[in-house]
Design a protein around this motif. Sequence first.
Motif, PDB file in Angstrom:
ATOM      1  N   ILE A 124      52.096  69.520  13.239  1.00  0.00           N
ATOM      2  CA  ILE A 124      51.974  69.315  11.801  1.00  0.00           C
ATOM      3  C   ILE A 124      52.725  68.067  11.356  1.00  0.00           C
ATOM      4  O   ILE A 124      52.445  67.481  10.318  1.00  0.00           O
ATOM      5  CB  ILE A 124      52.492  70.561  11.039  1.00  0.00           C
ATOM      6  N   TRP A 125      53.721  67.643  12.188  1.00  0.00           N
ATOM      7  CA  TRP A 125      54.510  66.468  11.835  1.00  0.00           C
ATOM      8  C   TRP A 125      54.015  65.205  12.532  1.00  0.00           C
ATOM      9  O   TRP A 125      54.635  64.154  12.414  1.00  0.00           O
ATOM     10  CB  TRP A 125      55.975  66.693  12.215  1.00  0.00           C
ATOM     11  N   SER A 126      52.931  65.297  13.290  1.00  0.00           N
ATOM     12  CA  SER A 126      52.465  64.140  14.052  1.00  0.00           C
ATOM     13  C   SER A 126      52.113  62.962  13.145  1.00  0.00           C
ATOM     14  O   SER A 126      52.403  61.807  13.461  1.00  0.00           O
ATOM     15  CB  SER A 126      51.257  64.522  14.906  1.00  0.00           C
ATOM     16  N   GLY A 127      51.485  63.258  12.008  1.00  0.00           N
ATOM     17  CA  GLY A 127      51.136  62.184  11.082  1.00  0.00           C
ATOM     18  C   GLY A 127      52.363  61.513  10.505  1.00  0.00           C
ATOM     19  O   GLY A 127      52.406  60.292  10.345  1.00  0.00           O
ATOM     20  N   LEU A 128      53.392  62.307  10.201  1.00  0.00           N
ATOM     21  CA  LEU A 128      54.631  61.757   9.659  1.00  0.00           C
ATOM     22  C   LEU A 128      55.333  60.892  10.695  1.00  0.00           C
ATOM     23  O   LEU A 128      55.823  59.807  10.383  1.00  0.00           O
ATOM     24  CB  LEU A 128      55.555  62.891   9.211  1.00  0.00           C
ATOM     25  N   ARG A 129      55.374  61.354  11.954  1.00  0.00           N
ATOM     26  CA  ARG A 129      56.012  60.571  13.011  1.00  0.00           C
ATOM     27  C   ARG A 129      55.298  59.242  13.211  1.00  0.00           C
ATOM     28  O   ARG A 129      55.927  58.210  13.425  1.00  0.00           O
ATOM     29  CB  ARG A 129      56.022  61.362  14.322  1.00  0.00           C
ATOM     30  N   ALA A 130      53.979  59.276  13.150  1.00  0.00           N
ATOM     31  CA  ALA A 130      53.204  58.052  13.359  1.00  0.00           C
ATOM     32  C   ALA A 130      53.530  57.007  12.306  1.00  0.00           C
ATOM     33  O   ALA A 130      53.550  55.806  12.592  1.00  0.00           O
ATOM     34  CB  ALA A 130      51.708  58.369  13.347  1.00  0.00           C
ATOM     35  N   ARG A 131      53.813  57.451  11.090  1.00  0.00           N
ATOM     36  CA  ARG A 131      54.115  56.505  10.010  1.00  0.00           C
ATOM     37  C   ARG A 131      55.489  55.872  10.165  1.00  0.00           C
ATOM     38  O   ARG A 131      55.806  54.915   9.459  1.00  0.00           O
ATOM     39  CB  ARG A 131      54.012  57.212   8.655  1.00  0.00           C
ATOM     40  N   ARG A 132      56.309  56.380  11.086  1.00  0.00           N
ATOM     41  CA  ARG A 132      57.636  55.807  11.296  1.00  0.00           C
ATOM     42  C   ARG A 132      57.600  54.613  12.256  1.00  0.00           C
ATOM     43  O   ARG A 132      58.618  53.980  12.479  1.00  0.00           O
ATOM     44  CB  ARG A 132      58.594  56.880  11.828  1.00  0.00           C
ATOM     45  N   PHE A 133      56.445  54.344  12.852  1.00  0.00           N
ATOM     46  CA  PHE A 133      56.270  53.183  13.719  1.00  0.00           C
ATOM     47  C   PHE A 133      55.718  52.009  12.909  1.00  0.00           C
ATOM     48  O   PHE A 133      55.151  52.191  11.829  1.00  0.00           O
ATOM     49  CB  PHE A 133      55.279  53.495  14.845  1.00  0.00           C
ATOM     50  N   THR A 134      55.847  50.815  13.460  1.00  0.00           N
ATOM     51  CA  THR A 134      55.200  49.655  12.849  1.00  0.00           C
ATOM     52  C   THR A 134      53.697  49.845  12.828  1.00  0.00           C
ATOM     53  O   THR A 134      53.024  49.507  11.851  1.00  0.00           O
ATOM     54  CB  THR A 134      55.554  48.373  13.635  1.00  0.00           C
ATOM     55  N   ASN A 135      53.152  50.390  13.922  1.00  0.00           N
ATOM     56  CA  ASN A 135      51.725  50.674  14.031  1.00  0.00           C
ATOM     57  C   ASN A 135      51.573  52.135  14.447  1.00  0.00           C
ATOM     58  O   ASN A 135      52.178  52.581  15.426  1.00  0.00           O
ATOM     59  CB  ASN A 135      51.079  49.749  15.068  1.00  0.00           C
TER      60      ASN A 135
END
Length: 382
Positions: free
Chosen positions: A282-293
């Motif tokens: 459920i947090w995968s989308g949030l984690r992805a937004r913490r990267f530059t890409n």
Amino acid sequence: MKCFRILALLMSFTLVSCSSLTNGGRDVASSAEQASLAGDLSGTQLGVVRYLKEKYYKKKYDGKRFKKTKRFRAMRVYFNKIEGEADSYHAILLEYTNLLRMAPTYVGSNKLPPIQSIFGFLKKIATSVTVYKVTPLAEAGKYEMQLLNARGGQLVATQSATPMVLHLSDAENLSHPLSGARISNFAKSKKGNEVDVFFPEIPQTETKEEEKKRKKEAKFGMQFNLANFVYKKVKLESTWRDNFLPGPYLRAYNDKKHQVLTLKADAGKLEADFVLEKGWRIWSGLRARRFTNKKSASIKGNFEVTKVAKGIFIFSSTDDKNEGVEHVEDRIGVFIDIFDARKSLDQDVVELIMVDSNNPTDFLMYYEHPDNGEGEGRNEEK
């Protein structure tokens, strides 16, 4: 002007107060000092990207519905001579993000890590990165710029019917070979707007009155003026590194709890180990937004790294079980210290940028761990 100076000074003091201190002394592929020889483009230069567009307005009494507007952004170009090819270079063109918007996140990433872990660490220093092969044309002072891509483990220069052309200035007594230069046939923006790229013409010698007059008449935009002021005030450089730099890399600047990449150099063998962070889906989308890409959040596995040219690396998958291979292969890897403070602040932290020249905004960026410094062990690979 007074407001600009206040903002510039605040940003300068921010960089000084937030710098982490490590000892540095790595080889450099491209830096400002290298452009001392006449006619040698090697080194780096700060420039301007000017976006031209027509803005729609409601119909007025004079019947005009469109108005041409300009938007300026700071950019930097790095040139590195190609060994064995006369007067030819590899070049990187990097456009900075909005520096004023970047500053608060930079401060938080350094001074308030617990709070910044909630809102997100600094992950955006640039908005686009492209790699080129630059070769001289028959006409003196002109160079063709071909997009450089990685294909099948090799560097491939893309031919174009209307290639970009670098035009050097005919003026004399310039501070840098790129002073007064411009780039024609630059690719249009995503919205189809015309784009100009040029470098301010700065004399090598001028009086204070001449300098004041030149700056007053020049129109390069706040972003260029701010970047130029900060680099000079804090005595920063910007360098493209030559060698592979091993050690731990983070998903965002100073985000020490999230080491997502480890680079290794052992007996001449170069490797990259990508780690897929654990957590609830459920947090995968949030984690992805913490990267530059966001694509970086789906990369996992071991990749072999090959140095194909000075300062240029290509990644190849070594295991069929690797994940996100399509986001890693066919990209060009370069090590750049965008804000190089080794001389002024004794700080040595670089960024690994993985570039897709066909899509300049779709680059991956990883941030070296601040405590890594010289890397884990000496890297003798040249």
